[in-house]
Design a protein around this motif. Structure first.
Motif, PDB file in Angstrom:
ATOM      1  N   ALA A   1      16.270  43.821  56.024  1.00 35.99           N
ATOM      2  CA  ALA A   1      16.042  44.876  55.042  1.00 35.99           C
ATOM      3  C   ALA A   1      17.321  45.109  54.262  1.00 35.99           C
ATOM      4  CB  ALA A   1      15.602  46.167  55.729  1.00 35.99           C
ATOM      5  N   GLY A   2      17.168  45.566  53.020  1.00 40.69           N
ATOM      6  CA  GLY A   2      18.334  45.828  52.189  1.00 40.69           C
ATOM      7  C   GLY A   2      18.637  44.669  51.272  1.00 40.69           C
ATOM      8  N   GLY A   3      19.924  44.401  51.076  1.00 41.40           N
ATOM      9  CA  GLY A   3      20.289  43.333  50.145  1.00 41.40           C
ATOM     10  C   GLY A   3      20.152  43.794  48.708  1.00 41.40           C
TER      11      GLY A   3
ATOM     12  N   GLN B   1      16.170  29.508  50.558  1.00 43.83           N
ATOM     13  CA  GLN B   1      16.060  29.351  51.998  1.00 43.83           C
ATOM     14  C   GLN B   1      14.694  29.840  52.508  1.00 43.83           C
ATOM     15  OE1 GLN B   1      19.562  31.972  53.137  1.00 43.83           O
ATOM     16  NE2 GLN B   1      18.044  32.870  54.518  1.00 43.83           N
ATOM     17  N   GLY B   2      13.703  29.828  51.600  1.00 42.59           N
ATOM     18  CA  GLY B   2      12.328  30.102  52.004  1.00 42.59           C
ATOM     19  C   GLY B   2      11.998  31.546  52.270  1.00 42.59           C
ATOM     20  N   CYS B   3      12.752  32.477  51.697  1.00 46.27           N
ATOM     21  CA  CYS B   3      12.524  33.908  51.922  1.00 46.27           C
ATOM     22  C   CYS B   3      12.066  34.578  50.629  1.00 46.27           C
ATOM     23  CB  CYS B   3      13.800  34.590  52.410  1.00 46.27           C
ATOM     24  SG  CYS B   3      14.493  33.861  53.901  1.00 46.27           S
ATOM     25  N   PHE B   4      11.330  35.653  50.755  1.00 50.04           N
ATOM     26  CA  PHE B   4      10.873  36.389  49.580  1.00 50.04           C
ATOM     27  C   PHE B   4      10.822  37.886  49.897  1.00 50.04           C
ATOM     28  CE2 PHE B   4       7.161  35.081  52.010  1.00 50.04           C
ATOM     29  CZ  PHE B   4       6.413  36.246  52.113  1.00 50.04           C
ATOM     30  N   PRO B   5      10.976  38.755  48.877  1.00 49.19           N
ATOM     31  CA  PRO B   5      10.880  40.196  49.092  1.00 49.19           C
ATOM     32  C   PRO B   5       9.437  40.670  49.022  1.00 49.19           C
ATOM     33  CG  PRO B   5      11.511  39.758  46.833  1.00 49.19           C
ATOM     34  CD  PRO B   5      11.360  38.413  47.503  1.00 49.19           C
ATOM     35  N   TRP B   6       9.110  41.602  49.890  1.00 46.60           N
ATOM     36  CA  TRP B   6       7.748  42.166  49.897  1.00 46.60           C
ATOM     37  C   TRP B   6       7.820  43.519  50.580  1.00 46.60           C
ATOM     38  CZ3 TRP B   6       3.560  41.344  54.000  1.00 46.60           C
ATOM     39  CH2 TRP B   6       2.320  41.824  53.539  1.00 46.60           C
ATOM     40  N   TYR B   7       7.565  44.574  49.822  1.00 42.38           N
ATOM     41  CA  TYR B   7       7.651  45.927  50.371  1.00 42.38           C
ATOM     42  C   TYR B   7       6.887  46.867  49.455  1.00 42.38           C
ATOM     43  CZ  TYR B   7      11.290  46.524  46.794  1.00 42.38           C
ATOM     44  OH  TYR B   7      11.971  46.574  45.607  1.00 42.38           O
TER      45      TYR B   7
ATOM     46  N   GLY C   1      -2.466  50.348  47.115  1.00 42.98           N
ATOM     47  CA  GLY C   1      -1.382  50.310  46.137  1.00 42.98           C
ATOM     48  C   GLY C   1      -0.940  48.895  45.873  1.00 42.98           C
ATOM     49  N   THR C   2       0.317  48.769  45.459  1.00 43.62           N
ATOM     50  CA  THR C   2       0.837  47.446  45.115  1.00 43.62           C
ATOM     51  C   THR C   2       2.209  47.263  45.718  1.00 43.62           C
ATOM     52  OG1 THR C   2       1.459  45.964  43.298  1.00 43.62           O
ATOM     53  CG2 THR C   2       1.843  48.305  42.966  1.00 43.62           C
ATOM     54  N   TRP C   3       2.548  46.006  46.030  1.00 43.81           N
ATOM     55  CA  TRP C   3       3.906  45.690  46.459  1.00 43.81           C
ATOM     56  C   TRP C   3       4.779  45.343  45.264  1.00 43.81           C
ATOM     57  CZ3 TRP C   3       5.547  40.801  45.181  1.00 43.81           C
ATOM     58  CH2 TRP C   3       4.533  39.882  44.840  1.00 43.81           C
ATOM     59  N   ILE C   4       4.181  45.202  44.079  1.00 41.50           N
ATOM     60  CA  ILE C   4       4.963  44.861  42.888  1.00 41.50           C
ATOM     61  C   ILE C   4       5.438  46.182  42.265  1.00 41.50           C
ATOM     62  CG2 ILE C   4       5.040  43.465  40.792  1.00 41.50           C
ATOM     63  CD1 ILE C   4       2.501  42.051  41.739  1.00 41.50           C
ATOM     64  N   VAL C   5       6.412  46.786  42.932  1.00 46.03           N
ATOM     65  CA  VAL C   5       6.933  48.085  42.515  1.00 46.03           C
ATOM     66  C   VAL C   5       7.796  47.903  41.266  1.00 46.03           C
ATOM     67  CG1 VAL C   5       6.823  49.055  44.837  1.00 46.03           C
ATOM     68  CG2 VAL C   5       8.858  47.803  44.142  1.00 46.03           C
ATOM     69  N   PRO C   6       8.092  48.997  40.543  1.00 43.81           N
ATOM     70  CA  PRO C   6       8.807  48.850  39.269  1.00 43.81           C
ATOM     71  C   PRO C   6      10.104  48.069  39.354  1.00 43.81           C
ATOM     72  CG  PRO C   6       7.878  51.049  39.431  1.00 43.81           C
ATOM     73  CD  PRO C   6       7.619  50.387  40.753  1.00 43.81           C
ATOM     74  N   GLU C   7      10.885  48.247  40.434  1.00 47.38           N
ATOM     75  CA  GLU C   7      12.143  47.497  40.524  1.00 47.38           C
ATOM     76  C   GLU C   7      11.886  46.009  40.734  1.00 47.38           C
ATOM     77  OE1 GLU C   7      11.844  49.801  44.530  1.00 47.38           O
ATOM     78  OE2 GLU C   7      11.212  50.068  42.433  1.00 47.38           O
TER      79      GLU C   7
ATOM     80  N   ILE D   1      14.083  47.277  50.399  1.00 49.65           N
ATOM     81  CA  ILE D   1      13.732  45.879  50.183  1.00 49.65           C
ATOM     82  C   ILE D   1      13.555  45.215  51.545  1.00 49.65           C
ATOM     83  CG2 ILE D   1      14.441  43.686  49.149  1.00 49.65           C
ATOM     84  CD1 ILE D   1      16.345  45.318  47.332  1.00 49.65           C
ATOM     85  N   LEU D   2      12.435  44.549  51.741  1.00 44.94           N
ATOM     86  CA  LEU D   2      12.166  43.846  52.986  1.00 44.94           C
ATOM     87  C   LEU D   2      12.025  42.365  52.681  1.00 44.94           C
ATOM     88  CD1 LEU D   2       9.507  46.250  54.590  1.00 44.94           C
ATOM     89  CD2 LEU D   2      11.960  46.118  55.099  1.00 44.94           C
ATOM     90  N   TRP D   3      12.675  41.541  53.477  1.00 51.46           N
ATOM     91  CA  TRP D   3      12.696  40.095  53.258  1.00 51.46           C
ATOM     92  C   TRP D   3      11.887  39.396  54.340  1.00 51.46           C
ATOM     93  CZ3 TRP D   3      14.678  38.514  48.755  1.00 51.46           C
ATOM     94  CH2 TRP D   3      15.542  39.390  48.086  1.00 51.46           C
ATOM     95  N   TRP D   4      11.069  38.426  53.926  1.00 48.09           N
ATOM     96  CA  TRP D   4      10.121  37.774  54.816  1.00 48.09           C
ATOM     97  C   TRP D   4      10.261  36.256  54.755  1.00 48.09           C
ATOM     98  CZ3 TRP D   4       6.620  40.928  57.546  1.00 48.09           C
ATOM     99  CH2 TRP D   4       6.613  42.274  57.153  1.00 48.09           C
ATOM    100  N   THR D   5       9.990  35.636  55.880  1.00 47.32           N
ATOM    101  CA  THR D   5       9.919  34.169  55.946  1.00 47.32           C
ATOM    102  C   THR D   5       8.916  33.811  57.049  1.00 47.32           C
ATOM    103  OG1 THR D   5      11.148  32.122  56.336  1.00 47.32           O
ATOM    104  CG2 THR D   5      12.029  34.141  57.363  1.00 47.32           C
ATOM    105  N   PRO D   6       7.625  33.843  56.715  1.00 51.01           N
ATOM    106  CA  PRO D   6       6.581  33.649  57.740  1.00 51.01           C
ATOM    107  C   PRO D   6       6.623  32.259  58.383  1.00 51.01           C
ATOM    108  CG  PRO D   6       5.676  34.547  55.691  1.00 51.01           C
ATOM    109  CD  PRO D   6       7.062  34.094  55.388  1.00 51.01           C
TER     110      PRO D   6
END
Length: 259
Positions: free
Chosen positions: A34-36, A49-55, A121-127, A61-66
């Protein structure tokens, strides 16, 4: 059992290695940190490196790599009979067009406002919208758009590093308009020899189109190789439909998007 501690990152801290992500027995499998930040450099490093933000709204900010990772091998796209008829009609109609990167901001904004079944809601928040608009301006994010009679009726946006393509989100304001855009992206990738599109997470809709899961390690090997290759030209030519549908045939069909 207490889950492993989630790293909290300052804006200049690099992401941990994907192997450090929470596993299948943890509360959120695939969650890495989280963060970054959402800067262009940070996003490019993360995708590399195969990671993406989703929150969601109000979350950090939460970073994921399933693991496993959902991908669509472009040769495996399932063009069912009804979709094939729609695509054939679309490419025959002079009022219908696929455009690339003509309306990126509108595409991502409409993806953010799209009503989705089972989601409040949506994970595509304004930021996130602002960050990916910046990523697009830097040449690392693209939109594939479905236009009918001069109107944008569907589309998708994605991230691309070299020849590694990461699908993000789609919207449709007309029947099959997002599937047409996805089919066009597949046709574009087929033409340029790109083997797969990242779909990030497993959904029944993606599975119905031919996507399936692969081990994260295999996905990361693909990304490492593909991101170092020369980027493809992000333009769509009608001949690219031939890779999905075969050469254009004579005759005409009524456009399903108009009815």
């Amino acid at each position: 059992m207490t889950p492993p501690q989630l790293p909290w990152l300052e804006p200049d801290d690099p992401l941990p290695l994907p192997a450090a992500a929470w596993g299948p027995n943890d509360p959120a499998p695939g969650l890495l940190a989280a963060g970054g930040a959402l800067s262009i450099a940070y996003l490019c490093a993360a995708y590399g490196q195969g990671c993406f933000p989703w929150y969601g709204p109000g979350q950090p900010i939460l970073w994921w790599t399933p693991d496993p990772r959902m991908v669509l091998p472009v040769s495996a796209l399932r063009v069912h009979r009804s979709l094939r008829k729609t695509l054939q009609a679309f490419r025959r109609d002079a009022a219908c067009a696929i455009r690339v990167d003509c309306a990126f901001e509108e595409v991502i904004t409409r993806c953010a406002s799209q009503q989705r079944k089972g989601q409040a809601g949506t994970w595509i928040v304004p930021e996130m919208v602002a960050a990916y608009i910046g990523l697009h301006a830097a040449g690392h994010a693209h939109s594939v758009e479905t236009w009918v009679d001069g109107e944008l009726v569907g589309g998708l946006y994605c991230v691309a590093l070299g020849r590694a393509v990461f699908g993000e989100s789609m919207f449709a304001d007309a029947t099959d308009a997002s599937k047409i855009a996805l089919s066009a992206l597949v046709g574009l990738c087929l033409h340029h020899g790109i083997g797969m599109i990242d779909c990030q997470q497993n959904t029944p809709h993606l599975a119905s189109l031919g996507a399936h899961e692969i081990p994260r390690a295999q996905f990361l090997r693909h990304v490492e190789k593909a991101r170092q290759q020369h980027p493809m030209a992000w333009t769509f030519e009608p001949v690219y439909w031939d890779g999905l549908l075969g050469p254009r045939s004579l005759g005409s069909l009524a456009d399903p998007l108009r009815h």
